[in-house]
Scaffold this motif. Sequence first.
Motif, short mmCIF file in Angstrom:
data_model
loop_
_atom_site.label_atom_id
_atom_site.label_comp_id
_atom_site.label_asym_id
_atom_site.label_seq_id
_atom_site.Cartn_x
_atom_site.Cartn_y
_atom_site.Cartn_z
N ASP A 68 21.22 -17.00 -21.45
CA ASP A 68 20.80 -15.38 -21.10
C ASP A 68 21.50 -14.91 -19.87
N ILE A 69 21.66 -15.66 -18.82
CA ILE A 69 22.11 -15.17 -17.64
C ILE A 69 23.56 -14.62 -17.89
N ASP A 70 24.43 -15.32 -18.77
CA ASP A 70 25.73 -14.94 -19.17
C ASP A 70 25.68 -13.60 -19.95
N GLY A 71 24.58 -13.54 -20.92
CA GLY A 71 24.46 -12.38 -21.69
C GLY A 71 24.22 -11.11 -20.97
N VAL A 72 23.34 -11.24 -19.93
CA VAL A 72 22.87 -9.92 -19.16
C VAL A 72 23.92 -9.83 -18.09
N VAL A 73 24.38 -10.46 -17.35
CA VAL A 73 25.25 -10.46 -16.08
C VAL A 73 26.76 -9.99 -16.59
N GLY A 74 27.12 -10.65 -17.83
CA GLY A 74 28.50 -10.16 -18.28
C GLY A 74 29.67 -10.28 -17.38
N SER A 75 30.20 -9.17 -17.22
CA SER A 75 31.51 -9.36 -16.38
C SER A 75 31.37 -9.40 -15.06
N SER A 76 30.11 -9.42 -14.63
CA SER A 76 29.95 -9.35 -12.90
C SER A 76 29.88 -11.03 -12.71
N SER A 77 29.83 -11.82 -13.75
CA SER A 77 29.40 -13.07 -13.56
C SER A 77 30.39 -13.87 -12.71
N ASN A 78 31.66 -13.54 -12.60
CA ASN A 78 32.59 -14.23 -11.63
C ASN A 78 32.29 -13.93 -10.23
N ALA A 79 31.45 -12.73 -10.09
CA ALA A 79 31.30 -12.47 -8.44
C ALA A 79 29.95 -13.09 -8.19
N ILE A 80 28.85 -12.95 -9.15
CA ILE A 80 27.81 -13.73 -8.63
C ILE A 80 27.48 -14.88 -9.34
N SER A 81 27.12 -15.85 -8.52
CA SER A 81 26.57 -17.16 -8.93
C SER A 81 25.12 -17.39 -8.95
N PHE A 82 24.68 -17.77 -9.93
CA PHE A 82 23.18 -18.04 -9.93
C PHE A 82 22.97 -19.71 -10.23
N SER A 83 23.86 -20.38 -9.69
CA SER A 83 23.83 -21.77 -9.71
C SER A 83 22.69 -22.46 -8.73
N GLY A 84 22.30 -23.40 -8.85
CA GLY A 84 21.26 -24.19 -7.87
C GLY A 84 20.06 -23.15 -7.59
N TYR A 85 19.60 -23.19 -6.43
CA TYR A 85 18.59 -22.54 -5.88
C TYR A 85 18.84 -20.69 -6.36
N SER A 86 19.80 -20.36 -6.47
CA SER A 86 20.29 -18.96 -6.93
C SER A 86 19.73 -18.70 -8.33
N CYS A 87 19.35 -19.55 -9.16
CA CYS A 87 18.90 -19.33 -10.20
C CYS A 87 17.69 -18.12 -10.32
N ARG A 88 16.83 -18.40 -9.35
CA ARG A 88 15.66 -17.68 -9.37
C ARG A 88 15.76 -16.07 -9.31
N TYR A 89 17.12 -15.79 -8.40
CA TYR A 89 17.23 -14.39 -8.56
C TYR A 89 17.49 -13.58 -9.88
N PHE A 90 17.78 -14.46 -10.76
CA PHE A 90 17.89 -13.89 -12.15
C PHE A 90 16.63 -13.56 -12.65
N GLY A 91 15.61 -14.41 -12.09
CA GLY A 91 14.28 -14.11 -12.64
C GLY A 91 13.60 -12.96 -11.91
N TYR A 92 14.15 -12.55 -10.64
CA TYR A 92 13.65 -11.34 -10.07
C TYR A 92 14.27 -10.17 -10.61
N LEU A 93 15.61 -10.31 -11.21
CA LEU A 93 16.27 -9.25 -11.98
C LEU A 93 15.41 -8.79 -13.40
N MET A 94 15.08 -9.83 -14.09
CA MET A 94 14.47 -9.71 -14.96
C MET A 94 12.88 -9.24 -15.02
N SER A 95 12.27 -9.47 -14.02
CA SER A 95 11.02 -9.27 -13.86
C SER A 95 10.93 -7.42 -13.85
N ARG A 96 9.55 -6.96 -14.31
CA ARG A 96 9.37 -5.59 -14.22
C ARG A 96 8.00 -5.48 -13.44
N LYS A 97 7.52 -6.61 -12.65
CA LYS A 97 6.19 -6.65 -12.18
C LYS A 97 6.49 -6.03 -10.79
#
Lengths: 362, 348
Positions: B65-94
């Motif tokens: 899912d991360i790769d699908g959304v982030v696409g070409s920026s994925s080489n700049a932004i790492s969502f590994s480890g604790y940073s995975c939660r930021y993807f959740g923030y990105l997906m939220s609409r609340k």
Amino acid sequence: MAAIEASKSSTPLLKDELDIVIPTIRNLDFLEMWRPFFQPYHLIIVQDGDPSRTIKVPEGFDYELYNRNDINKILGPKASCISFKDSACRCFGYMVSKKKYIFTIDDDCFVAKDPSGKEINALEQHIKNLLSPSTPFFFNTLYDPYRDGADFVRGYPFSLREGVPTAVSHGLWLNIPDYDAPTQLVKPRERNTRYVDAVMTIPKGTLFPMCGMNLGFNRELIGPAMYFGLMGDGQPIGRYDDMWAGWCTKVICDHLGLGIKTGLPYIWHSKASNPFVNLKKEYKGIYWQEELIPFFQSATLSKECTTVQKCYLELAKQVKAKLGKVDDYFNKLADAMVTWIEAWDELNPSGASTELANGSTK
Amino acid sequence: MSQISINHDEVDIVIGALQLDLKSFMEEWRPVFSLFHLIIVKDPDLKGELEIPAGFNFDLYTKSDIDGVVGSSSNAISFSGYSCRYFGYLMSRKKYIISIDDDCIPARDSAGNFVDAVSQHITNLSTPATPFFFNTLYDPFCKGADFVRGYPFSLRSGVDCGLSCGLWLNLADLDAPTQALKPELRNTRYVDAVLTVPARTMMPVSGINISFNRELVGPALLPAFRLAKEGNLRWETVEDIWTGMCVKVVCDQLRLGVKSGLPYVWRKERGDAIESLKKEWEGVKLMEDVVPFFQSLRLSTSAATAEDCLSEIAAVVKEQLAPANPVFARAAETMVEWVKLWKRVQTQ
């Protein structure tokens, strides 16, 4: 557990280095409850109001007592800077003290109990606060890192972990909270029942309302800044004495790189003053503080202000220049601030206040 | 307890899964989590299937899912480890997001009551903050408290709260050197207070137990500051500290508040401070530069949104810090990429 007991008993008494300053107009019965904690110390009683009244001090306390006649005699014309018919007169006690530390408490404040039911030795906690550093430059989310059981959190730079000397320890109150008159009128029954087990440093650049009911400070570091202003008889305002001292003190502490802590200890505040009387005293202050706060928030002191006295005199100039137009009272207050410093220096000659370079630690 | 009525539709609870077995974590939180929508993001480096018990309303995002959304920026932004939660923030609409590390369970207060951390975070976020003047009775909006004598009336309405930082009982968020030096030190002190951290005062924001108003500061919660030897223990990262300081600068600029204090969570033992210390303590050293940088950072008056603020911060980081260390250069780049990504995803 054993470690905790040992550290408690290792807090120095400082009995020859600390004076307890108590302003009073009624009696000192409250001292009986404090006896186990206060008896080792010298008391300075500042008797407000009618000097012909005799204030009885409970047996067994070592004290000096000053009434209005004494204040007039000692200060002569400079006595005009000491308030009459207001607990602000307590700052006379700071001036005549010869000790390094001051603890001041109101005569309607009693020993509180912590959540375990144990009686709180407020003075001991103030001493702990004053003898350990403050951390005004970066907020520690676990509060005072020097307390037992606490430390600096992840992300707190090591270069800031030495802290700076603590100049003031501001304690709090259970039972009757220190509300202003409007709040008292709206919430007459509210009592502070929340025991917040924390001490923290008020960050640099942030002002706070300093309450003089339960206060400790290092007189050598900050004494001259603890002028409680012109209040009471003949003055247009009351109940802003400690506020005024607190704002001046915070600006000066920020400038000199000293810290102010707030939080523990709690005392039990027993007497709710009359909110209508309070409203009369405070109401000008409620308007004026809207001007005062921006004034203090933006006050800057020059690099040449390397002692508390120099800082204070500089502030007095600024008060006159910027607040004189709010009300003539501030012109008088600015003059009184100068008089206070003159009187302080007369009674405390040659370097009672240590010269500190800006931002340096002692 | 709080008297705020919580609109559950306004809340997402985002969990970064750094371990496969989430069963005990979720069971402990069930009384609270079962009432809300959850976003669970699996650490993209974690191999295997997550074990999530039944009875929760959640969306799960994994590496694909991360790769699908982030696409070409994925080489700049790492969502590994604790940073995975930021993807959740990105997906939220609340409106409100609450995030708790997966090694924390509900705490008990001094009276032994279960602490509903979610409810407390929402209370913190939905009541005003008071960053311009310190109230000595702490949160004046809390029941049984108020503004004290001397608190200017013009400042009593407060400002919106952008960020709420909770605390931890048992294993506090100390750094590795400190915990290694005091291996027995556990936080047992329950401090019953919430306070606003004053404007222009910087602080270390821990990501372990945190919540924020996504509408006000959302993009500022970003994955940017990655250590060379970043690991899967908080002792081996300072990404949240960097992010927290960005958020504080943004809040100060936008006249929003940051609160600290309640709620507590109970943080379980994990890892070994001495082992973490042996690896690397680059993060600890870098703070010496990071903190003064943020303390002296001033943004232009035209920076009126979180995105604007972040772009300015990134530019200054690139100019002032990047020359000293590639970690900073990467952080600046990542921040720029993140703002672009955030804008793109929000408009979808």
